[in-house]
Write a protein that holds these residues in place. Sequence first.
Motif, PDB file in Angstrom:
ATOM      1  N   ASN A 117       0.881  -1.477  -0.231  1.00  0.00           N
ATOM      2  CA  ASN A 117      -0.154   0.083  -0.291  1.00  0.00           C
ATOM      3  C   ASN A 117       0.691   1.289  -0.245  1.00  0.00           C
ATOM      4  O   ASN A 117       0.293   2.388  -0.167  1.00  0.00           O
ATOM      5  N   ALA A 144      -6.084   6.911  -1.606  1.00  0.00           N
ATOM      6  CA  ALA A 144      -5.581   6.978  -0.673  1.00  0.00           C
ATOM      7  C   ALA A 144      -7.115   6.520   0.454  1.00  0.00           C
ATOM      8  O   ALA A 144      -7.890   5.178  -0.590  1.00  0.00           O
ATOM      9  N   SER A 145      -7.700   6.912   1.367  1.00  0.00           N
ATOM     10  CA  SER A 145      -8.852   6.007   1.961  1.00  0.00           C
ATOM     11  C   SER A 145      -9.202   7.234   3.258  1.00  0.00           C
ATOM     12  O   SER A 145      -8.950   7.610   3.274  1.00  0.00           O
ATOM     13  N   SER A 148      -7.547   7.017   5.872  1.00  0.00           N
ATOM     14  CA  SER A 148      -6.338   8.278   6.141  1.00  0.00           C
ATOM     15  C   SER A 148      -6.467   9.364   6.953  1.00  0.00           C
ATOM     16  O   SER A 148      -6.196   9.895   6.878  1.00  0.00           O
ATOM     17  N   TYR A 158      -3.018  -1.119   8.207  1.00  0.00           N
ATOM     18  CA  TYR A 158      -3.849  -0.590   6.284  1.00  0.00           C
ATOM     19  C   TYR A 158      -4.402   1.182   7.209  1.00  0.00           C
ATOM     20  O   TYR A 158      -3.687   2.073   6.203  1.00  0.00           O
ATOM     21  N   LYS A 162      -2.140   3.884   4.712  1.00  0.00           N
ATOM     22  CA  LYS A 162      -3.385   5.365   4.156  1.00  0.00           C
ATOM     23  C   LYS A 162      -2.881   6.558   4.696  1.00  0.00           C
ATOM     24  O   LYS A 162      -2.716   7.659   3.649  1.00  0.00           O
TER      25      LYS A 162
END
Length: 254
Positions: A117, A144-145, A148, A158, A162
Amino acid sequence: MTVTGLSQRVVVVTGAGSGIGRAAALRFGQEGAKVLAADLNGEAAKETVRQIEGEGGTAVAVIGDLSRQDVVDEVVTTAVRSLGGLDVLVNNAGIMDRMSAAADADDAEWERVLRINLTAPFMLTRAALPHMLESGQGSIVFTASEASLRGSSAGAAYTASKHGILGLTKSLAVMYREQGIRTNAIAPGGTITGIEVDIQEGAHGPEVIGSYARNIGRLSAAEEQAAAIVFLASDAASNINGVILPVDNGWSAV
């Protein structure tokens, strides 16, 4: 006629074999871009290429693990030699963790998620930058997410990966804006894709995260995320740089 300015530009999309990556690759093809579809799954990447070519577009596939330098080099070399350059890089490929809390995440989970990632997109960006610098222009877009932006969307690995993407996005935006290179990211909320989450039943992390699930709202289609990626990569976003754009139906506002 499109107004994105993407016609005949060379676009690399990672994770292009499914989900957001495939939707983005197809959308770039529809805008007239020449697309390199990179994915670990060879048949999936080739299917994306077939779909783009079936609509009259130009595309090639590169297959392999993007955390390996030889695969990164192959992606960049193929884009430049086979398609004529490298104008847009979409760092989309990624994996989920097991929603593990820090005390429950083992070294293997942590290292695998960070490698795929964060380290892999860094390596590909580093390899692409000389070509963008030589041409005096370029656009980089990261996936991203929501993870993030908050600590309640995923596990420790994770979420850390992010958050790292946000820092990398902003650093690139500052470092290379005077050289004509823009860097932005989307932060998807809940999205219908094929990504799998191997949740350990009864673990602390998923139990905690589950209590926040009601804030997700409507799940988006991969095509909605792709539309945001294409916008950020395009001339329509020519003065947008260093932005983290939530595409989440307001989840980040809750």
